[in-house]
Design an enzyme around this catalytic site. Structure first.
Site, short mmCIF file in Angstrom:
data_model
loop_
_atom_site.label_atom_id
_atom_site.label_comp_id
_atom_site.label_asym_id
_atom_site.label_seq_id
_atom_site.Cartn_x
_atom_site.Cartn_y
_atom_site.Cartn_z
N LYS A 169 0.86 -1.18 0.00
CA LYS A 169 0.00 0.00 0.00
C LYS A 169 0.90 1.23 0.00
O LYS A 169 1.50 1.58 1.01
CB LYS A 169 -0.92 -0.01 1.23
N GLY A 200 -4.75 3.68 -2.24
CA GLY A 200 -5.82 4.28 -1.46
C GLY A 200 -5.30 5.10 -0.31
O GLY A 200 -4.11 5.39 -0.22
N GLY A 202 -4.54 6.02 3.72
CA GLY A 202 -4.02 5.28 4.85
C GLY A 202 -5.08 4.87 5.84
O GLY A 202 -5.09 3.74 6.35
N GLU A 244 9.40 1.92 10.83
CA GLU A 244 10.49 2.89 10.61
C GLU A 244 9.82 4.25 10.61
O GLU A 244 9.09 4.59 9.69
CB GLU A 244 11.21 2.59 9.29
N CYS A 278 13.63 11.29 6.52
CA CYS A 278 13.41 11.01 7.94
C CYS A 278 14.71 10.96 8.73
O CYS A 278 14.73 11.29 9.92
CB CYS A 278 12.65 9.70 8.10
N GLU A 376 9.87 16.96 14.33
CA GLU A 376 10.29 16.68 12.96
C GLU A 376 9.56 17.63 12.00
O GLU A 376 8.34 17.61 11.91
CB GLU A 376 9.99 15.23 12.59
#
Length: 468
Positions: A169, A200, A202, A244, A278, A376
């Site tokens: 996905k 699609g 989440g 992650e 990230c 972040e």
């Protein structure tokens, strides 16, 4: 304009809902394609296809599986330019970066996983028992938009190498790259149902995958908040989960460091991919005695990061991926100004009528308690924090809920001593690149599990003891 489909059971399908999700080019705000808006019925169909595919795939030897992976590697190489073009159009990554960062290593990365799969021992005779490694069966991979090919490969490849069937996905922001990957897999002779793609949102597809009883493992990359929700749903039926997640990585510049090198590495780390990385080192920790020297270097070197049209080969920094991302990064820059950090480079973005562009920003005189030093941002924003002692620098670096990556610049022995004290999954010394095979993953709220290594194949396997 491309109207793409899902890939389930070896066939292209429009999905059950009949609804579509538009894909926007963030550089022009033009709609460049659509994909199906998947739902629970599509997840059920993919899981059923994967169950059927697994009956075939589990009969394949390791060598047969790796032959499929090697064919995929060759096909990725052949279609690299097409995939890079898709990444530029749906992510906004500059053309040179799309080719060199996003796509160039895909084929070699795939061959690495084939090699690692052949190196693993799947059954070992121990003292009084046999140790077996076996696939889970069906696994789900939920991937982010910032590296739409690589992040998919880091999950799909070890899962397939281990003998699982996969349901991928991708992010709804960059699903077209996943469709390119599905096209490559379709050409390479994998049995039907071994790889499935469901596009699609989440909250719809991702949640359905996390809670589906036939899916025995889910591997997720994304924000920490989304990771918590995926893990909560996965644990509802005791599904293995690897995560992650976010990062707020610190780069410690020691007195013994080459300040120019540190500035080069950290600016590139923070500004490339428009800061949407990230593991980027977004906190630069500098000795107070070197403040004037480092600030001068940062101003000079930041000028080379040309912002503009990602189709221009001279562009270094393209747009952010979406309006939502633009507004979020803008809020963080405004917060930095409000909290009295000093803007050394950049400006508060004012509008996004002609694309979601944000000029790189460097804040100095940042304290470790400021919002821009703790959360972040996921945009081209660097926070510079000054310290007096190495012990203080390490304390500041570790004073974070995250622990994904970090760096130390300085004389090697001294840098290694500092690296050993950092609470993070990866530490780069003097800008060293992370090689293929080095485990990648985080401490604390940056995640669970490791990727990019032979051990990541183990993540997709159960361990059985047969006692004699």
């Amino acid at each position: 304009m491309e109207d793409l489909k899902m890939y389930i059971g070896g066939k292209w399908t429009p999905g059950h809902s009949g609804e579509r999700i538009e894909v926007e080019n963030p550089a022009t705000k033009e709609i460049i394609g659509t994909v199906p808006r998947g739902n629970e019925e599509d997840v059920d169909a993919a899981a059923e296809a994967a169950k059927e595919g697994y009956q075939v795939w589990k009969t394949y030897s390791v060598r047969e599986r790796t032959r499929c992976l090697r064919r995929l590697a060759d096909d990725l190489d052949r279609h690299a330019e097409e995939i890079a073009d898709t990444i530029t159009r749906e992510l906004g990554a500059p053309v040179s970066m799309a080719k060199d960062w996003h796509v160039a290593a895909a084929g070699s990365e795939t061959r690495c996983f084939a090699d690692w799969a052949e190196m693993l021992s799947y059954e070992e005779q121990k003292d009084g028992y046999i140790l077996r490694r076996e696939p889970f069966g069906i696994v789900a991979a939920v991937t982010p938009w910032n590296f739409p090919l690589d992040q998919a490969l880091l999950k799909v490849l070890p899962a397939l190498a281990a003998g699982n069937c996969v349901i991928l996905k991708p992010s709804q922001l960059t699903p077209m790259t996943a469709c390119r990957l599905a096209e490559c897999i379709d050409r390479c002779g994998f049995p039907a149902g071994v790889f499935n793609l469901v596009t699609g949102k989440g909250a719809e597809v991702g949640n359905a995958l996390a809670g589906h009883p036939d899916i025995r493992m889910i591997s997720f990359t994304g924000s920490t908040s989304a990771g918590r929700e995926v893990a909560r749903r996965a644990l509802s039926n005791i599904k293995k989960c690897t995560l992650e997640l976010g990062g707020k990585s610190a780069g410690i510049v020691l007195n013994s460091a080459d300040f120019s090198l540190a500035a080069d590495v950290m600016l590139e780390d923070c500004f490339m991919n428009t800061g949407q990385i990230c593991n980027a080192m977004t906190r630069m920790l500098v000795p107070a005695s070197g403040k004037e020297e480092m600030e001068k270097l940062l101003v000079e070197k930041a000028a080379k990061f040309k912002v503009g049209d990602p189709m221009d080969k001279n562009t270094v920094v393209g747009p952010l991926v979406s309006k939502k991302a633009f507004e979020s990064v803008k809020r963080y820059i405004e917060t930095g100004v409000r909290e009295k950090a000093r803007m050394l480079v950049g400006a508060i973005p004012q509008e996004c009528e002609n694309g979601y562009y944000v000029k790189p920003v460097i804040f100095t005189d940042v304290t470790s308690q400021m919002t821009i030093a703790r959360e972040e941002i996921f945009g081209p924003v660097l926070s510079v924090i000054f310290y007096d002692t190495v012990e203080e620098a390490i304390r500041i670096a570790n004073d974070s809920s995250y622990g994904l990556c970090g760096g130390v610049f300085g004389e090697e022995k001294e840098a290694l001593n500092a690296a050993r004290l950092m609470e993070t999954g990866v530490v780069r010394i003097n800008g060293a690149e992370i090689p293929s095979g080095a485990p990648f993953g985080g401490y604390k709220e940056s995640g669970i599990g490791r990727e990019n290594c032979i051990q990541s194949i183990d993540e997709f396997m159960e361990v059985k003891s047969i006692v004699i």
